[in-house]
Design a protein around this motif. Structure first.
Motif, PDB file in Angstrom:
ATOM      1  N   ALA A  66      73.935  51.982  49.747  1.00  0.00           N
ATOM      2  CA  ALA A  66      74.994  52.990  49.651  1.00  0.00           C
ATOM      3  C   ALA A  66      76.363  52.463  50.073  1.00  0.00           C
ATOM      4  O   ALA A  66      77.394  52.973  49.623  1.00  0.00           O
ATOM      5  CB  ALA A  66      74.624  54.212  50.485  1.00  0.00           C
ATOM      6  N   THR A  67      76.403  51.454  50.920  1.00  0.00           N
ATOM      7  CA  THR A  67      77.686  50.938  51.396  1.00  0.00           C
ATOM      8  C   THR A  67      78.327  49.956  50.425  1.00  0.00           C
ATOM      9  O   THR A  67      79.476  49.547  50.633  1.00  0.00           O
ATOM     10  CB  THR A  67      77.512  50.238  52.752  1.00  0.00           C
ATOM     11  OG1 THR A  67      76.593  49.141  52.614  1.00  0.00           O
ATOM     12  CG2 THR A  67      76.993  51.211  53.802  1.00  0.00           C
ATOM     13  N   LEU A  68      77.607  49.581  49.380  1.00  0.00           N
ATOM     14  CA  LEU A  68      78.113  48.584  48.442  1.00  0.00           C
ATOM     15  C   LEU A  68      78.655  49.245  47.179  1.00  0.00           C
ATOM     16  O   LEU A  68      77.989  50.110  46.588  1.00  0.00           O
ATOM     17  CB  LEU A  68      77.007  47.599  48.067  1.00  0.00           C
ATOM     18  CG  LEU A  68      76.395  46.802  49.218  1.00  0.00           C
ATOM     19  CD1 LEU A  68      75.295  45.891  48.690  1.00  0.00           C
ATOM     20  CD2 LEU A  68      77.453  45.984  49.949  1.00  0.00           C
ATOM     21  N   PRO A  69      79.831  48.852  46.723  1.00  0.00           N
ATOM     22  CA  PRO A  69      80.379  49.416  45.483  1.00  0.00           C
ATOM     23  C   PRO A  69      79.670  48.847  44.264  1.00  0.00           C
ATOM     24  O   PRO A  69      79.238  47.688  44.266  1.00  0.00           O
ATOM     25  CB  PRO A  69      81.843  48.972  45.518  1.00  0.00           C
ATOM     26  CG  PRO A  69      81.804  47.667  46.270  1.00  0.00           C
ATOM     27  CD  PRO A  69      80.740  47.848  47.328  1.00  0.00           C
ATOM     28  N   ASN A  70      79.533  49.673  43.242  1.00  0.00           N
ATOM     29  CA  ASN A  70      79.002  49.223  41.952  1.00  0.00           C
ATOM     30  C   ASN A  70      77.589  48.656  42.031  1.00  0.00           C
ATOM     31  O   ASN A  70      77.228  47.750  41.274  1.00  0.00           O
ATOM     32  CB  ASN A  70      79.938  48.197  41.312  1.00  0.00           C
ATOM     33  CG  ASN A  70      81.302  48.785  41.005  1.00  0.00           C
ATOM     34  OD1 ASN A  70      81.428  49.962  40.686  1.00  0.00           O
ATOM     35  ND2 ASN A  70      82.328  47.977  41.125  1.00  0.00           N
ATOM     36  N   ALA A  71      76.793  49.185  42.955  1.00  0.00           N
ATOM     37  CA  ALA A  71      75.363  48.863  43.005  1.00  0.00           C
ATOM     38  C   ALA A  71      74.610  50.064  42.450  1.00  0.00           C
ATOM     39  O   ALA A  71      74.708  51.168  42.988  1.00  0.00           O
ATOM     40  CB  ALA A  71      74.932  48.563  44.434  1.00  0.00           C
ATOM     41  N   HIS A  72      73.871  49.861  41.377  1.00  0.00           N
ATOM     42  CA  HIS A  72      73.193  50.940  40.657  1.00  0.00           C
ATOM     43  C   HIS A  72      71.690  50.740  40.768  1.00  0.00           C
ATOM     44  O   HIS A  72      71.208  49.600  40.708  1.00  0.00           O
ATOM     45  CB  HIS A  72      73.615  50.951  39.191  1.00  0.00           C
ATOM     46  CG  HIS A  72      75.099  50.787  38.996  1.00  0.00           C
ATOM     47  ND1 HIS A  72      75.970  51.843  38.958  1.00  0.00           N
ATOM     48  CD2 HIS A  72      75.859  49.664  38.848  1.00  0.00           C
ATOM     49  CE1 HIS A  72      77.212  51.396  38.784  1.00  0.00           C
ATOM     50  NE2 HIS A  72      77.169  50.073  38.707  1.00  0.00           N
ATOM     51  N   VAL A  73      70.951  51.815  40.890  1.00  0.00           N
ATOM     52  CA  VAL A  73      69.498  51.729  41.068  1.00  0.00           C
ATOM     53  C   VAL A  73      68.798  52.503  39.957  1.00  0.00           C
ATOM     54  O   VAL A  73      69.156  53.655  39.665  1.00  0.00           O
ATOM     55  CB  VAL A  73      69.062  52.294  42.435  1.00  0.00           C
ATOM     56  CG1 VAL A  73      67.558  52.126  42.632  1.00  0.00           C
ATOM     57  CG2 VAL A  73      69.824  51.600  43.569  1.00  0.00           C
TER      58      VAL A  73
END
Length: 230
Positions: A66-73
């Motif tokens: 959640a703290t990282l930008p542009n990380a999609h799951v």
């Protein structure tokens, strides 16, 4: 044009023996996955990361990142090949302008940024597929079904393959469209459809954490780095 990294992270990590999804195993307080995704985004050449998580752990993995930008799951599949395919399918929505795609193992969470950039640069320069490699240092023996040595293999032309592997996105899509079985090496799928695979230098730090012994080594290395004078 965007560069997107795919991280298949749906494995259960049986060989680590910790009873938790492998990618969520912590090293010095931070999971393999968090370290790997942060490393990709921090390389300066990756704009988006798509993680394929265990289907029942999507919310857990999303919270981890959640703290990282542009990380999609996205939900992953039963096999690594399924997870990469599902993550690849998500790229059209996440980054429709993507032309370069990486496939990276969360277990190689200490991969140097320079190595990531070398792979991306080689694809951007026109290579359809690129893999980082290291020379094989162990003696290699070929054995028969009974375990008897048949020959000693010349290791000079042999290379151990690391990740991230990089691809022109259309080439990887073509390779996965033709893939009908399980594969542990994405570049191997490109080879099957006649694609050329280029190599760049790998790095010892990009070791794959697979066993409890590997995990202990990683923790020891981190402890040494943290205690060293800056």
């Amino acid at each position: 044009m965007s560069v997107v990294a795919l991280v298949p992270a749906a494995g259960r990590g049986v060989r680590l023996g910790l009873g938790t999804p492998k990618a969520l195993v912590p090293v010095k307080g931070e999971s393999l996955l968090l370290r790997a995704v942060r490393g990709l985004l921090g390389s300066g050449c990756v704009q988006h990361v798509v993680v394929a998580s265990p289907p029942d752990q999507v919310e857990v993995v999303a919270a981890e990142l959640a703290t990282l930008p542009n990380a999609h799951v996205v939900p992953g599949g039963a096999e690594r090949t399924d997870s990469v395919r599902l993550a690849l399918n998500a790229v059209a929505e996440v980054a429709p302008d993507a032309r370069v795609v990486l496939v990276h193992d969360a277990a190689r969470c200490f991969t140097p940024a320079t190595m990531i950039r070398d792979v991306v640069s080689a694809v951007e320069a026109g290579a359809p597929a690129v893999i980082p490699v290291l020379p094989v240092t162990d003696t290699i023996k070929k054995v028969d079904e009974s375990g008897t040595v048949v020959e000693t293999v010349d290791r000079a032309p042999l290379r151990a393959v690391q990740t991230p592997q990089g691809f022109n996105i259309d080439v990887l899509r073509q390779a996965y469209a033709a893939a009908g079985d399980i594969a542990t090496d994405d570049a191997g799928l490109v080879e099957r459809v006649g694609g050329k695979v280029r190599t760049v230098d790998g790095h010892p730090d990009a070791l794959k954490i697979t066993t409890a012994f590997d995990l202990a080594i990683a923790e020891a290395v981190l402890a040494t780095e943290e205690s060293s004078p800056k």
